[in-house]
Enzyme design. Structure first.
Site, PDB file in Angstrom:
ATOM      1  N   ASP A 200       8.739   3.288  13.532  1.00 18.52           N
ATOM      2  CA  ASP A 200       9.111   2.072  14.299  1.00 18.52           C
ATOM      3  C   ASP A 200      10.743   1.907  13.803  1.00 18.52           C
ATOM      4  O   ASP A 200      11.511   1.977  14.708  1.00 18.52           O
ATOM      5  CB  ASP A 200       8.441   0.732  14.187  1.00 18.52           C
TER       6      ASP A 200
ATOM      7  N   ASP B  38       0.934  -1.020   0.100  1.00 20.47           N
ATOM      8  CA  ASP B  38       0.344   0.116   0.105  1.00 20.47           C
ATOM      9  C   ASP B  38       0.746   1.244  -0.125  1.00 20.47           C
ATOM     10  O   ASP B  38       1.989   0.987   0.339  1.00 20.47           O
ATOM     11  CB  ASP B  38      -1.029   0.075   1.363  1.00 20.47           C
TER      12      ASP B  38
ATOM     13  N   ASP C  91       1.286   4.765   1.678  1.00 21.55           N
ATOM     14  CA  ASP C  91       0.833   5.692   2.824  1.00 21.55           C
ATOM     15  C   ASP C  91       1.345   7.056   2.587  1.00 21.55           C
ATOM     16  O   ASP C  91       2.485   7.462   2.180  1.00 21.55           O
ATOM     17  CB  ASP C  91       1.368   5.263   4.081  1.00 21.55           C
TER      18      ASP C  91
END
Ligand code: ATP
Ligand code: MG
Length: 469
Positions: A164, A84, A86
């Protein structure tokens, strides 16, 4: 795939970054920032989805900053097709809503905008900032440090600190097509290292799911978890028990239904991450590593991976029914012993228990638990369905899945179950006329008497025999 990735990386870095000597600055936060101009990296707009580009351009033309971020940039640099795209921006969710008619605001922990293009959704987040202590409305952590709300907005540099892994702190700038790489993300991509941004223990405590993400990216991208990111995982694995079970269901889909389930399972075992997700299964295999449950897990993971990699459909109904079959058997035997119920009936009672227990950690939607029950019930009927019931059983919509589970059980257990699985295989593979003959001469044709009292039943160890014997 690994070779392809590393060759690609080598080419990418040989051709571009290293030859042009990029400037690397150190921000006040201590995080490094490298900006790689358009002519020094390999990402082109042709590789980015049309919808993501539309969103990026509209934000940019309206005076906002707009970047493609995270896994999309990482995967493009690795020559992989992103799952995907983002987008991140300095526009607030409310600003975004005003710009796009097809915008939906979602999320509580993270407030996000979804721009909907039919079935394609582009997720747009506002730069996240540092937590202002004491403001419960925008930011909140629980006693173990887990963030319950994280809606403080900030700058792109602050946003990078909240990501992260360094390889996920990569931003593609739509205003000049450069890439911003924080914390050495590009170098880590090159060396195949998963390094957390900031102090690993704090970052895992904020969001324990990051431990699962470390495993998932390590297997998916063939990368090594950096020693400092790996070190605290065993100690903190238990924190996963606190994660809402609906989120865990989504994470489990990503772990086990993307073609890397077996590798993820093995690495999760290594780090003690399997137990909090599957406590029932863990206790089966901990007491006896030779338990057929262990073999079943390995076979289910390998089968699911093979199906995903061949683009065949997979369903959580079969996956969970197969994984939980042995815990179900064990629970049924306990119920039978305690209550004196026949094992067949005890098995029905155990189904509800097992699903309830499992759903505490991974909330499996009812649309999958209902067919999982059917698959289990059919295991019981396989034992008792010779001619003419065998023909009827074959017409059931769950027959194929249940039959597949029986075959796996046969391999996991051997003995009587393997014999029964073999009988069914012959039956299924035969033509109509031969089936009639087989059905008459089934291993239990003529009907073997069921022992209805489990107290008198010779207690077989859980690895043999069938629940309905
Ligand atoms: P993939 O889509 O292949 O699973 P991804 O890295 O794109 O991998 P997403 O879950 O789509 O993962 O998240 C997009 C980006 O958001 C990540 O790359 C990362 O920068 C950030 N992100 C996602 N989850 C977290 C998290 N739990 N903690 C910090 N940052 C996160
Ligand atoms: Mg993604």
């Amino acid at each position: 795939m690994f070779r392809r990735i590393s060759q690609f990386c080598k080419q990418l870095f040989d051709d571009s970054q290293t030859s042009k000597n990029q400037e690397i600055e150190t921000l006040d936060s201590g995080l490094s920032l490298e900006i790689v101009p358009r002519d020094s990296h390999s990402i082109s707009r042709r590789q980015i989805s049309e919808n993501a580009l539309k969103v990026l351009y509209r934000l940019h033309k309206s005076g906002y900053k707009a970047y493609l971020v995270g896994g999309g940039v990482r995967d493009l640099l690795l020559g992989l097709e992103p799952k995907d795209f983002d987008v991140v921006t300095d526009a607030t969710p409310e600003d975004i809503k005003k710009l796009f008619r097809n915008c939906r605001l979602v999320g509580r922990r993270f407030r996000l905008a979804h721009i909907v293009f039919g079935r394609d959704i582009i997720e747009v987040a506002t730069f996240r900032g540092h937590h202002s202590h004491g403001n419960d409305k925008t930011s909140k952590a629980n006693a173990s440090g887990r963030l319950l709300r994280d809606n403080v907005y900030g700058s792109i540099d602050e946003d990078a600190e909240r990501r992260d892994f360094t390889v996920n702190a990569l931003y593609y700038d739509i205003s000049d097509f450069s890439i911003r790489s924080y914390g050495g993300g590009l170098q880590d991509l090159k060396s195949g290292t998963l390094r957390l941004i900031g102090d690993p223990e704090t970052r895992y405590r904020e969001d324990p799911v990051r431990m699962l993400r470390a495993v998932r990216f390590a297997t998916k991208l063939n990368m090594q978890i950096d020693a400092s990111a790996a070190a605290p995982i065993r100690k903190l694995a238990h924190l996963l028990s606190d994660i809402p079970s609906a989120r865990m269901y989504e994470e489990a889909l990503k772990l086990f239904f993307a073609g890397k389930g077996e590798a993820n399972f093995e690495m999760m075992q290594e780090y003690g991450l399997f137990q909090p997700l599957f406590p029932l299964l863990h206790s089966c295999i901990k007491e006896n590593p030779k338990d057929p449950a262990a073999r079943m897990i390995q076979m289910v993971m390998a089968n699911t991976d093979a199906r995903v990699n061949q683009d065949k459909p997979v369903t959580p109904a079969f996956f969970y029914a197969a994984l939980l079959w042995y815990p179900l058997r064990t629970r049924a035997e306990e119920i039978a012993l305690e209550s004196g119920l026949p094992l067949y009936d005890a098995c029905f009672a155990a189904m509800g228990d097992i699903l309830e227990d499992q759903c505490r950690s991974i909330s499996i939607p009812r649309r999958f638990t209902a067919p999982a029950r059917d698959i289990w019930q059919m295991q019981l009927r396989f034992e008792r369905s010779q001619n003419p019931r065998a023909f009827k059983l074959m017409e059931s919509p769950k027959f194929r899945a249940a039959y597949d589970l029986l075959q796996l059980r046969g391999e996991a257990e051997g003995g009587a179950v393997a014999k029964n699985a073999h009988w069914w295989k012959n039956f299924v593979q035969a033509d109509e006329a031969t089936r009639t003959v087989i059905a008459k001469s089934g291993p239990k044709a003529g009907g073997r008497k069921r022992n209805r009292n489990p107290r008198r039943r010779k207690r077989s160890d859980s690895s043999n025999g069938s629940a309905a014997e």
